[in-house]
Design a protein around this motif. Structure first.
Motif, PDB file in Angstrom:
ATOM      1  N   UNK A   1      72.596  88.738   7.948  1.00  0.00           N
ATOM      2  CA  UNK A   1      73.488  88.489   6.820  1.00  0.00           C
ATOM      3  C   UNK A   1      74.553  89.572   6.710  1.00  0.00           C
ATOM      4  N   UNK A   2      74.195  90.802   6.975  1.00  0.00           N
ATOM      5  CA  UNK A   2      75.198  91.872   6.951  1.00  0.00           C
ATOM      6  C   UNK A   2      76.329  91.557   7.920  1.00  0.00           C
ATOM      7  N   UNK A   3      75.977  91.020   9.084  1.00  0.00           N
ATOM      8  CA  UNK A   3      77.010  90.715  10.083  1.00  0.00           C
ATOM      9  C   UNK A   3      77.964  89.627   9.593  1.00  0.00           C
ATOM     10  N   UNK A   4      77.425  88.579   9.005  1.00  0.00           N
ATOM     11  CA  UNK A   4      78.328  87.493   8.626  1.00  0.00           C
ATOM     12  C   UNK A   4      79.155  87.844   7.393  1.00  0.00           C
ATOM     13  N   UNK A   5      78.626  88.660   6.481  1.00  0.00           N
ATOM     14  CA  UNK A   5      79.419  89.062   5.324  1.00  0.00           C
ATOM     15  C   UNK A   5      80.588  89.954   5.738  1.00  0.00           C
TER      16      UNK A   5
ATOM     17  N   UNK B   1      80.240  77.083   0.792  1.00  0.00           N
ATOM     18  CA  UNK B   1      80.232  77.838  -0.477  1.00  0.00           C
ATOM     19  C   UNK B   1      79.066  78.800  -0.643  1.00  0.00           C
ATOM     20  N   UNK B   2      78.033  78.741   0.207  1.00  0.00           N
ATOM     21  CA  UNK B   2      76.903  79.651   0.049  1.00  0.00           C
ATOM     22  C   UNK B   2      77.325  81.113   0.134  1.00  0.00           C
ATOM     23  N   UNK B   3      78.463  81.353   0.793  1.00  0.00           N
ATOM     24  CA  UNK B   3      78.968  82.723   0.890  1.00  0.00           C
ATOM     25  C   UNK B   3      79.153  83.350  -0.485  1.00  0.00           C
ATOM     26  N   UNK B   4      79.640  82.573  -1.431  1.00  0.00           N
ATOM     27  CA  UNK B   4      79.995  83.117  -2.745  1.00  0.00           C
ATOM     28  C   UNK B   4      78.781  83.761  -3.402  1.00  0.00           C
TER      29      UNK B   4
ATOM     30  N   UNK C   1      79.376  76.714  13.289  1.00  0.00           N
ATOM     31  CA  UNK C   1      78.304  77.540  12.740  1.00  0.00           C
ATOM     32  C   UNK C   1      78.110  77.195  11.270  1.00  0.00           C
ATOM     33  N   UNK C   2      77.178  77.880  10.627  1.00  0.00           N
ATOM     34  CA  UNK C   2      76.928  77.641   9.206  1.00  0.00           C
ATOM     35  C   UNK C   2      77.966  78.300   8.317  1.00  0.00           C
ATOM     36  N   UNK C   3      78.938  78.988   8.885  1.00  0.00           N
ATOM     37  CA  UNK C   3      79.997  79.590   8.085  1.00  0.00           C
ATOM     38  C   UNK C   3      80.980  78.553   7.563  1.00  0.00           C
ATOM     39  N   UNK C   4      81.278  77.531   8.386  1.00  0.00           N
ATOM     40  CA  UNK C   4      82.343  76.615   8.001  1.00  0.00           C
ATOM     41  C   UNK C   4      82.029  75.176   8.311  1.00  0.00           C
ATOM     42  N   UNK C   5      82.971  74.321   8.002  1.00  0.00           N
ATOM     43  CA  UNK C   5      82.843  72.894   8.269  1.00  0.00           C
ATOM     44  C   UNK C   5      84.237  72.293   8.289  1.00  0.00           C
TER      45      UNK C   5
ATOM     46  N   UNK D   1      84.856  84.558  14.633  1.00  0.00           N
ATOM     47  CA  UNK D   1      84.493  83.945  15.893  1.00  0.00           C
ATOM     48  C   UNK D   1      83.184  84.381  16.504  1.00  0.00           C
ATOM     49  N   UNK D   2      82.333  85.128  15.761  1.00  0.00           N
ATOM     50  CA  UNK D   2      81.111  85.646  16.370  1.00  0.00           C
ATOM     51  C   UNK D   2      79.841  85.000  15.853  1.00  0.00           C
ATOM     52  N   UNK D   3      79.913  84.219  14.778  1.00  0.00           N
ATOM     53  CA  UNK D   3      78.687  83.713  14.157  1.00  0.00           C
ATOM     54  C   UNK D   3      77.922  82.773  15.095  1.00  0.00           C
ATOM     55  N   UNK D   4      78.612  81.820  15.735  1.00  0.00           N
ATOM     56  CA  UNK D   4      77.920  80.900  16.634  1.00  0.00           C
ATOM     57  C   UNK D   4      77.233  81.662  17.771  1.00  0.00           C
ATOM     58  N   UNK D   5      77.925  82.647  18.298  1.00  0.00           N
ATOM     59  CA  UNK D   5      77.394  83.459  19.395  1.00  0.00           C
ATOM     60  C   UNK D   5      76.180  84.246  18.914  1.00  0.00           C
TER      61      UNK D   5
END
Length: 519
Positions: free
Chosen positions: A450-454, A309-312, A74-78, A460-464
């Motif tokens: 965005x609320x969900x991913x923060x 890093x976009x999370x920051x 997902x866009x959370x990690x790499x 384990x739910x972002x891709x889903x």
């Protein structure tokens, strides 16, 4: 009894794949149970269901590699793994469809888990029990576990073999559609939810509950856009707030080994560091959480998985009611500016100051790391994995309210509970920089992403979620993901929405299985 005695169970599952006719030359090995010698007593039934739970201690599940499919794809990690093929399977560069750690290990571990659940459902009904209610509880747990594995198959491959009984070696299953798999998931969860208890005693922590079945059923409904049905299941859990479920005041309490199986946990995989063996089938098999070893920065861990890093910047867009940064940023990420952003918290990373020469401006995953109590990672982290949390329930309920045309003010009240957890202490949406999202359903749902991913990042739910929101189906969605994660430059719509079927399964199926589209 923290592990539900999973380890005593490796016992028999593979030996039961075949059952041959006996003749005079057959000699029965008492150390290798078969279907003729096992499945006779209540104790056998209990060992059987425990064997089904023990599949959580395998690399293809949340223990290790599944987070690469859900977090890092997902866009959370790499991934910056020096093992190029491992990294490529988070970058949508699939060449070898039999790459074990990226594909086949999941298929294998899910279907062994299904096989073990099927054994229980096949043989336990014929075992006499002193109390038939105990038999029903064992069968309901097997249904939940089977549904949990089929849920992953529907998400990752969008089709598979729908096998509902234990089979013998040589069995070649038919291909089943995503719709058929979801229907079975629904059936198993609907039936198990009516039998499973609301809560187990301390000796059985980690077993499936009615709430876990309803929460997973709601997720299955939502993936199919059945929001009204999902809402009904979620309401059952929300009605239990204050008596059975609720939010922990401290966000961090959901990710350490200090306050496990707490009120925020809906379903929790029980890990510990007592067994330090491999991940085979013997009595010393490892029961630790291994993802931490792969996400930790070097020299603490392997740093195969990192955060984008976009999370920051996203976390820092708004301050809490005390004028400080969102504490979830500190607890979820290791990054070079953390000490300045949170001067009241420890600046150390596993006991070290930021290693500029080694780590530079990289962003690492702190959530579930064990740096809160030790200075090195290994394959035996003791912290449980909270697969479904009550915060997730609240955010899903808000989504369902909006999707079914309900009041956005009402929906926002459930988001606010998560935002206003005492340790997080953000303003309500109505009083935040995001107050305009309450002006339209489309804006509200977009902000909710965005609320969900923060809140739930690296759980384990972002891709889903991305699949449910249709972001993998349109160029607009992919362009948004590209802006946060360069790996999506490799993404092909209609192809990478799903994994390729392991090629060995296609080759050995005699034409009963076809490869997924565009592979």
């Amino acid at each position: 009894m923290r592990k539900i005695q999973y380890i005593s169970l490796w016992i028999f599952s593979f030996t039961l794949f075949t059952a041959c006719k006996k003749d005079l030359l057959d000699i029965e090995n008492p150390n290798e149970p078969t279907t003729e010698t096992f499945w006779k007593t209540e104790d056998d039934a209990q060992k059987g269901i425990n064997a089904a739970y023990s599949r959580f201690y395998k690399e293809g599940t949340w223990m290790r590699w599944l987070s690469f499919r859900y977090d890092l794809s997902s866009d959370e990690g790499w991934s910056t793994s020096p093992w190029n093929e491992l990294g490529d399977w988070t970058r949508f560069n699939y060449v070898n469809y039999n790459f074990f750690e990226g594909n086949n290990v999941h298929w294998q571990d899910f279907y062994v888990g299904i096989f073990r659940a099927n054994q229980v459902l096949k043989y336990v009904p014929d075992i006499p029990f002193a109390d038939e209610e105990n038999k029903k509880l064992i069968l309901a747990q097997a249904q939940f576990l089977r549904a949990l594995w089929y849920f992953q198959i529907a998400i990752l491959w969008e089709k598979g073999a729908l096998v509902l009984e234990p089979t013998e070696a040589g069995y070649v299953p038919e291909e089943s559609s995503e719709e058929a798999i979801w229907a079975q998931v629904e059936k198993d969860l609907q039936e198990s939810a009516t039998v499973l208890p609301e809560k187990w005693g301390d000796d059985d922590l980690g077993r499936a509950t009615a709430g876990a079945a309803k929460a997973l059923l709601a997720k299955a409904y939502m993936q199919q856009h059945k929001y009204a049905e999902a809402m009904a299941e979620l309401k059952w859990l929300i009605d239990k707030e204050g008596t059975l479920y609720g939010l922990m005041d401290e966000y961090l309490d959901n990710f350490t080994h200090y306050k496990e199986n707490n009120k925020e946990s809906i379903f929790e995989i029980q890990f510990d560091d007592k067994n330090k063996g491999g991940t085979g089938e013997d009595a010393s098999m490892a029961t630790g959480f291994q993802r931490t070893q792969f996400y930790a920065p070097s020299p603490v861990g392997w740093q195969d998985g990192k955060a984008r890093p976009w999370f920051i910047n996203e976390y820092k867009k708004e301050k809490n009611l005390d004028g400080a940064n969102d504490i979830r940023l500190y607890y979820n990420l290791y990054y070079s500016g953390s000490a300045a952003d949170f001067p009241e918290k420890s600046p150390l990373v596993y006991g070290m100051t930021w290693q500029k020469g080694n780590w530079g401006d990289q962003t690492y995953v702190r959530k579930y790391s064990t740096g809160y109590y030790r200075e090195v990672e290994d394959y035996f982290a003791p912290n449980n994995y909270r697969l479904i949390r009550y915060a997730d329930i609240l955010l899903m309920y808000a989504e369902c309210i909006a999707e079914t045309g309900g009041s956005l003010t009402d929906a926002a009240s459930y988001v606010n509970k998560v935002r206003q957890r005492p340790s997080v202490n953000l303003p309500s949406l109505q009083n935040s920089i995001y107050k305009d999202v309450l002006n339209s359903k489309a804006k509200f749902l977009k902000h909710l992403q965005m609320e969900r991913t923060l809140e739930l990042c690296f759980e384990g739910w972002r891709w889903i979620d991305l699949k449910r929101w249709g972001m993998l189906d349109t160029q607009e969605g992919i362009n948004e993901l590209k802006s946060r994660d360069a790996d999506f430059n490799n993404f092909i719509i209609g192809k990478h929405n799903r994994l390729p079927i392991p090629q060995i399964e296609v080759d050995n199926s005699g034409g009963k299985f076809t490869q997924n589209p565009k592979y």
